[in-house]
Motif scaffolding. Sequence first.
Motif, PDB file in Angstrom:
ATOM      1  N   ASN A 120      84.375 -45.344  63.434  1.00  0.00           N
ATOM      2  CA  ASN A 120      83.985 -44.041  62.912  1.00  0.00           C
ATOM      3  C   ASN A 120      83.845 -43.037  64.054  1.00  0.00           C
ATOM      4  OD1 ASN A 120      83.687 -45.103  60.226  1.00  0.00           O
ATOM      5  ND2 ASN A 120      81.758 -46.018  60.908  1.00  0.00           N
ATOM      6  N   SER A 121      83.898 -41.747  63.712  1.00  0.00           N
ATOM      7  CA  SER A 121      83.793 -40.698  64.729  1.00  0.00           C
ATOM      8  C   SER A 121      82.565 -39.820  64.533  1.00  0.00           C
ATOM      9  CB  SER A 121      85.046 -39.809  64.696  1.00  0.00           C
ATOM     10  OG  SER A 121      85.211 -39.209  63.424  1.00  0.00           O
ATOM     11  N   SER A 122      81.809 -40.029  63.463  1.00  0.00           N
ATOM     12  CA  SER A 122      80.637 -39.205  63.185  1.00  0.00           C
ATOM     13  C   SER A 122      79.504 -40.102  62.716  1.00  0.00           C
ATOM     14  CB  SER A 122      80.975 -38.165  62.112  1.00  0.00           C
ATOM     15  OG  SER A 122      79.864 -37.349  61.832  1.00  0.00           O
ATOM     16  N   TYR A 123      78.311 -39.836  63.247  1.00  0.00           N
ATOM     17  CA  TYR A 123      77.160 -40.703  62.959  1.00  0.00           C
ATOM     18  C   TYR A 123      75.927 -39.840  62.699  1.00  0.00           C
ATOM     19  CZ  TYR A 123      80.523 -43.037  66.003  1.00  0.00           C
ATOM     20  OH  TYR A 123      81.688 -43.475  66.584  1.00  0.00           O
ATOM     21  N   LYS A 124      76.111 -38.833  61.877  1.00  0.00           N
ATOM     22  CA  LYS A 124      75.037 -37.879  61.610  1.00  0.00           C
ATOM     23  C   LYS A 124      74.185 -38.355  60.431  1.00  0.00           C
ATOM     24  CE  LYS A 124      77.737 -34.059  63.493  1.00  0.00           C
ATOM     25  NZ  LYS A 124      78.819 -34.881  64.053  1.00  0.00           N
ATOM     26  N   GLY A 125      72.969 -37.845  60.370  1.00  0.00           N
ATOM     27  CA  GLY A 125      72.090 -38.236  59.277  1.00  0.00           C
ATOM     28  C   GLY A 125      72.483 -37.588  57.967  1.00  0.00           C
ATOM     29  N   ILE A 126      72.481 -36.254  57.937  1.00  0.00           N
ATOM     30  CA  ILE A 126      72.909 -35.464  56.780  1.00  0.00           C
ATOM     31  C   ILE A 126      73.942 -34.480  57.293  1.00  0.00           C
ATOM     32  CG2 ILE A 126      72.182 -33.865  54.975  1.00  0.00           C
ATOM     33  CD1 ILE A 126      69.388 -35.093  55.159  1.00  0.00           C
ATOM     34  N   LYS A 127      75.143 -34.493  56.693  1.00  0.00           N
ATOM     35  CA  LYS A 127      76.245 -33.714  57.265  1.00  0.00           C
ATOM     36  C   LYS A 127      77.088 -33.077  56.170  1.00  0.00           C
ATOM     37  CE  LYS A 127      80.644 -34.210  59.707  1.00  0.00           C
ATOM     38  NZ  LYS A 127      81.610 -35.168  60.289  1.00  0.00           N
ATOM     39  N   THR A 128      77.560 -31.856  56.441  1.00  0.00           N
ATOM     40  CA  THR A 128      78.500 -31.180  55.558  1.00  0.00           C
ATOM     41  C   THR A 128      79.427 -30.296  56.374  1.00  0.00           C
ATOM     42  OG1 THR A 128      78.738 -29.664  53.668  1.00  0.00           O
ATOM     43  CG2 THR A 128      76.920 -29.265  55.163  1.00  0.00           C
ATOM     44  N   ASP A 129      80.626 -30.084  55.846  1.00  0.00           N
ATOM     45  CA  ASP A 129      81.510 -29.072  56.408  1.00  0.00           C
ATOM     46  C   ASP A 129      81.166 -27.698  55.861  1.00  0.00           C
ATOM     47  OD1 ASP A 129      84.399 -30.334  57.717  1.00  0.00           O
ATOM     48  OD2 ASP A 129      82.972 -31.683  56.784  1.00  0.00           O
ATOM     49  N   GLY A 130      80.335 -27.646  54.812  1.00  0.00           N
ATOM     50  CA  GLY A 130      79.918 -26.402  54.198  1.00  0.00           C
ATOM     51  C   GLY A 130      78.474 -26.089  54.500  1.00  0.00           C
ATOM     52  N   ASP A 131      77.641 -26.022  53.451  1.00  0.00           N
ATOM     53  CA  ASP A 131      76.251 -25.602  53.602  1.00  0.00           C
ATOM     54  C   ASP A 131      75.280 -26.698  53.167  1.00  0.00           C
ATOM     55  OD1 ASP A 131      77.201 -23.123  54.391  1.00  0.00           O
ATOM     56  OD2 ASP A 131      77.089 -22.275  52.367  1.00  0.00           O
ATOM     57  N   ILE A 132      74.063 -26.622  53.690  1.00  0.00           N
ATOM     58  CA  ILE A 132      72.974 -27.525  53.321  1.00  0.00           C
ATOM     59  C   ILE A 132      71.808 -26.688  52.831  1.00  0.00           C
ATOM     60  CG2 ILE A 132      71.268 -29.186  54.168  1.00  0.00           C
ATOM     61  CD1 ILE A 132      73.352 -30.165  56.176  1.00  0.00           C
ATOM     62  N   GLN A 133      71.249 -27.064  51.678  1.00  0.00           N
ATOM     63  CA  GLN A 133      70.050 -26.433  51.131  1.00  0.00           C
ATOM     64  C   GLN A 133      69.018 -27.530  50.874  1.00  0.00           C
ATOM     65  OE1 GLN A 133      71.495 -24.642  47.551  1.00  0.00           O
ATOM     66  NE2 GLN A 133      72.716 -23.097  48.586  1.00  0.00           N
ATOM     67  N   ILE A 134      67.853 -27.409  51.487  1.00  0.00           N
ATOM     68  CA  ILE A 134      66.789 -28.388  51.293  1.00  0.00           C
ATOM     69  C   ILE A 134      65.548 -27.660  50.807  1.00  0.00           C
ATOM     70  CG2 ILE A 134      65.317 -30.118  52.388  1.00  0.00           C
ATOM     71  CD1 ILE A 134      67.591 -30.699  54.329  1.00  0.00           C
ATOM     72  N   TYR A 135      65.025 -28.103  49.652  1.00  0.00           N
ATOM     73  CA  TYR A 135      63.862 -27.467  49.032  1.00  0.00           C
ATOM     74  C   TYR A 135      62.602 -28.334  49.111  1.00  0.00           C
ATOM     75  CZ  TYR A 135      66.937 -23.833  47.311  1.00  0.00           C
ATOM     76  OH  TYR A 135      67.822 -22.781  47.239  1.00  0.00           O
ATOM     77  N   GLY A 136      62.752 -29.585  49.458  1.00  0.00           N
ATOM     78  CA  GLY A 136      61.597 -30.458  49.558  1.00  0.00           C
ATOM     79  C   GLY A 136      62.050 -31.869  49.890  1.00  0.00           C
ATOM     80  N   GLY A 137      61.075 -32.760  50.021  1.00  0.00           N
ATOM     81  CA  GLY A 137      61.370 -34.143  50.345  1.00  0.00           C
ATOM     82  C   GLY A 137      60.677 -34.582  51.615  1.00  0.00           C
TER      83      GLY A 137
END
Length: 600
Positions: free
Chosen positions: A274-291
């Motif tokens: 593999n070439s990517s080892y990220k936790g949370i990843k997108t080529d677009g956008d990330i929206q986080i409201y809680g957790g």
Amino acid sequence: MRKIFILILAALMLCLSGCNAVISDNSASAEEVSRSSVTSSTSTAYGFTFDSDDFDYTLSDPVYVTLSNENYYINSGGTYVFTGESSSSIIVDAGKDSKVRLVLDNVNISTEDFAAIYVVSAKKTTVTLNEGSVNYLKDNGSYTQIDENNVDAIIFSKDDLVLNGTGTLNIETANHGIVSKDDLTFIDGSYNITASGQGIRGKDSVLINDGSYSIISGKDSIKSDNEEDEYRGYVYIAGGDFHIESMGDGIYGYNLIRIDDGTFSIETSSSSENSSYKGIKTDGDIQIYGGNFSIDTYDDSIHSNGSIEINGGTFTLSTEDDGIHADNELTVNDGNIIISKSYEGLEGTVITINGGDINITSEDDGINAASGGAGNSWDMDHGGRKEDFTGNMPQVNTPDTPVNSDGETYTPLSYTSPAFNGANTDSSIKLIINGGNIYVNATGDGIDSNGSIEINGGTVYVNGPNSNGDSSFDYDGEGIINGGEVLMLGSSGMASGFSSSSSQVNLLYCLSTSYGAGSTVRIIDSSGNTILEMTSIRSFNCIHASSSLFEQGMNILIQIDNDTYEYTLDSICNTSGASGGFFNDKGNKGSFNGNNPGRS
């Protein structure tokens, strides 16, 4: 292998079982369905909703099947309840207008050379884990294909696939775990997946309402990767409990990842495959409201090639690379963010902090605004590690040789141009702090922008750096303060004061001697009231300070352990002492024109 058609069995089984049998009464209330329905404009475009019938486990006219070692073929819609053991497959080919429900009630399927469940065609297939049941799916190696489709998961569907129920599903596969080539939805249930490939993949989308997920995967653990449709290729998580160990990315959505709630433990490690080892990843956008997020990664903990918006949640991040990285905009409106280990803590082209509690420990810059997330003079594939850079570092002369936290000398990296008078500043690069409580412990620059910095509110406390190759406060355009409470302790070699366009009284105070880690700095007014206070965790000889309580003409005391320095804030921007000389005049930052202050 002899084919056994379920429809032939139906008449006999109905005679034995009767009609309208109920496996378990787990029908969701209207309130539960609406809790998972999001009505924002973004969710409308992406369809962040769950069908009400996916919450209804009441069965009508079920067909009961005891598994044997022969394939089971389903060619019409209906509900089928499976129990027993098998070394063969359940194959659904009911047509595009038919809905099929497969109820797993303590099944154990161990296949030799194919998927345990294969959906060739159906309008929607639902796999229900019966209440209290424990189900096992296992394969023993590569698959022998039976048609033109490339079946590569132990549960594989060409069409929409839903999993629900309150039972448990255990998967062990040398391939992928659960794959849908359309939408993949999880309502609830408990899933333990060990896969050599991907854990969960829905090409068009992955939607998770609730449930428990333990995923150990050789590739990405949760993934949606449709690149052709603007509103496909997304992951939406409304809640759930996630334990992820991945040798790829933990959670990946091509266009968007939205998380409303849930508990997440994500760990990634490197792999030659593999070439990517990220936790949370997108080529677009990330929206986080809680957790609640606990992320320990080899690569960036949270990464977007677009923008990131954090509106709440608790984050404990540890990474060999960036804590939170956005190529475009990174906005923090709320949340509790602890980055205990990072190369750089927060990184983006435009970083806006409106609220939240943020605590950063970084090997290089704590907060870094840079074009494309490049950080310094290199891009490194959207946030790579410093050892990946092979270009030539710019050479500069500083009064002292920079030393990192391990005592190793190095050439300073945080330069984008040999001219630091604002002429080459990119006005699109910004760090804006409007609120929040920010604490930075940085080996490199504390807060840094290749463009401008503007502080309008909040509290900002910075410890570091203690090398003269970096600064607590570094910018290439303007560094403006209009509000907030700021105290920074660092080195003087590249120290820069606030710009003259600032409206809040501020002070850059450099000392002729250094103080060690553990020293307490207090700034006190003439009445003996402490305005700002911080205990250093590194050596320092320079102080940046600004407070809403500062006024022009105000007399203050700077108390460092048992030493006291007197100072009068004569103007908006005040400087005292001498820097290393490299950044004495950086745009409108003013200059150091006083004598080195002595102790009193």
